[in-house]
Design a protein around this motif. Structure first.
Motif, mmCIF file in Angstrom:
data_model
loop_
_atom_site.group_PDB
_atom_site.id
_atom_site.type_symbol
_atom_site.label_atom_id
_atom_site.label_comp_id
_atom_site.label_asym_id
_atom_site.label_seq_id
_atom_site.Cartn_x
_atom_site.Cartn_y
_atom_site.Cartn_z
ATOM 1 N N ASN A 117 0.775 -1.257 0.000
ATOM 2 C CA ASN A 117 0.000 0.000 0.000
ATOM 3 C C ASN A 117 0.800 1.298 0.000
ATOM 4 O OD1 ASN A 117 -2.882 -1.153 0.608
ATOM 5 N ND2 ASN A 117 -1.553 -2.115 2.144
ATOM 6 N N LEU A 118 1.998 1.322 0.524
ATOM 7 C CA LEU A 118 2.626 2.605 0.855
ATOM 8 C C LEU A 118 3.869 2.963 0.048
ATOM 9 C CD1 LEU A 118 2.261 2.488 4.737
ATOM 10 C CD2 LEU A 118 0.831 3.719 3.089
ATOM 11 N N ARG A 119 4.304 2.118 -0.837
ATOM 12 C CA ARG A 119 5.476 2.481 -1.633
ATOM 13 C C ARG A 119 5.171 3.706 -2.492
ATOM 14 N NH1 ARG A 119 7.773 -2.972 -4.412
ATOM 15 N NH2 ARG A 119 5.550 -3.184 -4.916
ATOM 16 N N GLY A 120 5.979 4.723 -2.341
ATOM 17 C CA GLY A 120 5.798 5.955 -3.106
ATOM 18 C C GLY A 120 4.686 6.856 -2.601
ATOM 19 N N GLU A 121 4.068 6.534 -1.487
ATOM 20 C CA GLU A 121 2.953 7.327 -0.958
ATOM 21 C C GLU A 121 3.373 8.106 0.298
ATOM 22 O OE1 GLU A 121 0.297 7.576 -2.620
ATOM 23 O OE2 GLU A 121 0.442 5.858 -3.979
ATOM 24 N N TYR B 51 5.204 12.788 4.891
ATOM 25 C CA TYR B 51 4.940 12.330 6.254
ATOM 26 C C TYR B 51 6.163 11.585 6.792
ATOM 27 C CZ TYR B 51 -0.043 13.434 6.229
ATOM 28 O OH TYR B 51 -1.246 14.100 6.203
ATOM 29 N N PRO B 52 6.434 11.719 8.088
ATOM 30 C CA PRO B 52 7.524 10.946 8.684
ATOM 31 C C PRO B 52 7.109 9.492 8.872
ATOM 32 C CG PRO B 52 6.440 12.283 10.354
ATOM 33 C CD PRO B 52 5.824 12.674 9.045
ATOM 34 N N PHE B 53 8.062 8.582 8.687
ATOM 35 C CA PHE B 53 7.792 7.151 8.804
ATOM 36 C C PHE B 53 8.588 6.521 9.947
ATOM 37 C CE2 PHE B 53 5.297 5.093 5.363
ATOM 38 C CZ PHE B 53 4.859 6.236 4.709
ATOM 39 N N TYR C 134 13.109 -1.105 2.821
ATOM 40 C CA TYR C 134 12.268 -0.032 2.277
ATOM 41 C C TYR C 134 13.143 0.879 1.401
ATOM 42 C CZ TYR C 134 9.580 -1.454 6.429
ATOM 43 O OH TYR C 134 8.913 -2.170 7.409
ATOM 44 N N PRO C 135 13.641 0.396 0.286
ATOM 45 C CA PRO C 135 14.582 1.186 -0.522
ATOM 46 C C PRO C 135 13.981 2.522 -0.953
ATOM 47 C CG PRO C 135 13.725 -0.704 -1.754
ATOM 48 C CD PRO C 135 13.306 -0.903 -0.351
ATOM 49 N N GLY C 136 14.775 3.567 -0.726
ATOM 50 C CA GLY C 136 14.363 4.905 -1.137
ATOM 51 C C GLY C 136 13.466 5.637 -0.159
ATOM 52 N N ARG C 137 13.025 5.006 0.898
ATOM 53 C CA ARG C 137 12.111 5.638 1.847
ATOM 54 C C ARG C 137 12.887 6.328 2.974
ATOM 55 N NH1 ARG C 137 7.251 7.839 2.270
ATOM 56 N NH2 ARG C 137 6.397 6.079 1.085
ATOM 57 N N LYS C 138 12.630 7.592 3.171
ATOM 58 C CA LYS C 138 13.194 8.299 4.311
ATOM 59 C C LYS C 138 12.444 7.872 5.575
ATOM 60 C CE LYS C 138 14.610 12.394 1.707
ATOM 61 N NZ LYS C 138 14.478 13.873 1.570
ATOM 62 N N TRP C 139 13.162 7.806 6.668
ATOM 63 C CA TRP C 139 12.520 7.367 7.901
ATOM 64 C C TRP C 139 13.002 8.189 9.093
ATOM 65 C CZ3 TRP C 139 15.947 5.298 11.531
ATOM 66 C CH2 TRP C 139 17.191 4.872 11.038
ATOM 67 N N LEU C 140 12.150 8.214 10.109
ATOM 68 C CA LEU C 140 12.442 8.966 11.327
ATOM 69 C C LEU C 140 12.801 8.039 12.482
ATOM 70 C CD1 LEU C 140 12.427 11.842 12.579
ATOM 71 C CD2 LEU C 140 10.049 11.415 13.234
#
Length: 354
Positions: free
Chosen positions: A283-287, A291-293, A306-312
């Motif tokens: 559901n959330l790839r590229g979405e 928002y912080p993850f 989670y390649p490419g996803r920024k995370w907090l």
């Protein structure tokens, strides 16, 4: 004998007295020059006070203030500038206003260093893991700020001991669905703050209930504390739940957006999205890029899962062991340095979205 008229005599007498009583010449009267006086103990300066540069003084020591680049100017002799409007930030982390109104400037060493003196103490990680993992080149121990997430299943927690073991922050289960409150939430919420942790609350999202009802239930049970961390929406497939619905990605995103919008309007902070690998893939790839993850990755680093996803936040273990807790506990890290952590937890507010 002739008697002098009384009127001319009075006229000349008044004129003479007026001349003796005045020290100001006619030109002074015409020009409206104010008398030079001192009121109280404050002497008015002869020349205007020069403007003072306002830099980011909270992050530098006093001797460097003189060399800080001028970013704003406050003229002490002028009128106070109108407060600037807060602009909503869309980067990862708490939303921050792009500018803040300057109410007063006192170029004093104690003022410059005050924020540093009020910072929370950061405890180093002393947790153990019942199932240790080799994460490779970058592991949880490479991050400076560690924390935990808890629920009723941890039972009675000695928050003071947990704090000294390296729990600098805690996310506490508050609600799930539209009618369940974790029975330990209020106790954990109070005791975590008393122990000096930064704490926030999370909601486990139930896919068989409307998003609006769930947001109202969370708001009803979680206090609006400006010192708290942003609220969290926990979205994952729960195979043990009585709700067996598998919504389409479009419906998932719509329901999440309704819930998060309502929380952001109420708490003034953009919610954090917690998720697991399978739900993220579906559901959330590229979405929700603004928002912080908070990502669960207990076998590999988030960059692999989670390649490419920024995370907090990164939840790296569900089998942590610590003094102060009976049984296992989830372990997490903050994605940043100690300095970045202090900057991120500073009180911030966003404008409610229309």
């Amino acid at each position: 004998m002739r008697r002098l008229s009384a009127v001319p005599v009075l006229f000349f007498a008044c004129f003479a007295l007026a001349g003796c009583a005045s020290n100001s010449g006619p030109e002074d009267i015409v020009a409206g020059v104010a008398p030079r006086e001192t009121t109280g103990s404050i002497t008015q300066p002869v020349a205007p006070v020069p403007s003072v540069s306002v830099g980011k003084t909270s992050r530098i020591s006093a001797p460097q203030v003189q060399h800080e680049p001028q970013t704003e100017t406050l003229a002490w002799s002028g009128s106070m500038p109108a407060p600037q409007a807060f602009v909503q930030e869309t980067t990862v982390g708490m939303p921050v206003p792009s500018e803040r109104p300057v109410a007063m400037l006192v170029p004093d060493r104690s003022v410059v260093e005050a924020p540093l003196q009020r910072r929370m103490q950061i405890y180093s990680r002393r947790f153990r893991d019942a199932k240790p993992i080799n994460f490779g080149r970058v592991s949880p121990k490479d991050y400076a700020v560690h924390g935990v997430d808890v629920s009723r299943w941890q039972g009675e927690i000695d928050w003071g001991k947990l704090r000294t073991q390296g729990a600098n922050f805690a996310y506490i289960k508050a609600t799930d669905g539209g009618d369940h409150l974790d029975p330990m939430f209020k106790t954990n919420w109070r005791r975590a703050k008393e122990a000096g942790l930064k704490r926030g609350a999370y909601h486990f999202f139930y896919w068989c209930r409307t998003a609006g009802e769930q947001a109202d239930w969370f708001i009803r049970n979680v206090p609006r504390d400006p010192d708290a961390l942003p609220p969290v929406i926990d979205v994952e497939w729960n195979h043990e739940s009585s709700c067996r619905q598998r919504l389409s990605p479009k419906r998932v995103l719509e329901k999440m957006q309704v819930f998060m919008d309502k929380l952001e309007r109420h708490y003034g902070q953009r919610p954090i999205i917690y998720t697991a690998p399978d739900f993220y893939k579906d559901n959330l790839r590229g979405e929700f890029l603004d928002y912080p993850f908070w990502l669960r990755a207990v076998a590999q680093h988030p960059s692999k899962v989670y390649p490419g996803r920024k995370w907090l936040f990164w939840q790296y273990s569900g089998s942590g062991l610590s003094h102060g807790v009976d049984g296992k506990i989830d372990l997490n890290v903050f994605h940043g340095s100690v300095e970045q952590w202090h900057n991120w937890i500073s009180p911030r507010t966003t404008l409610a979205r229309n």
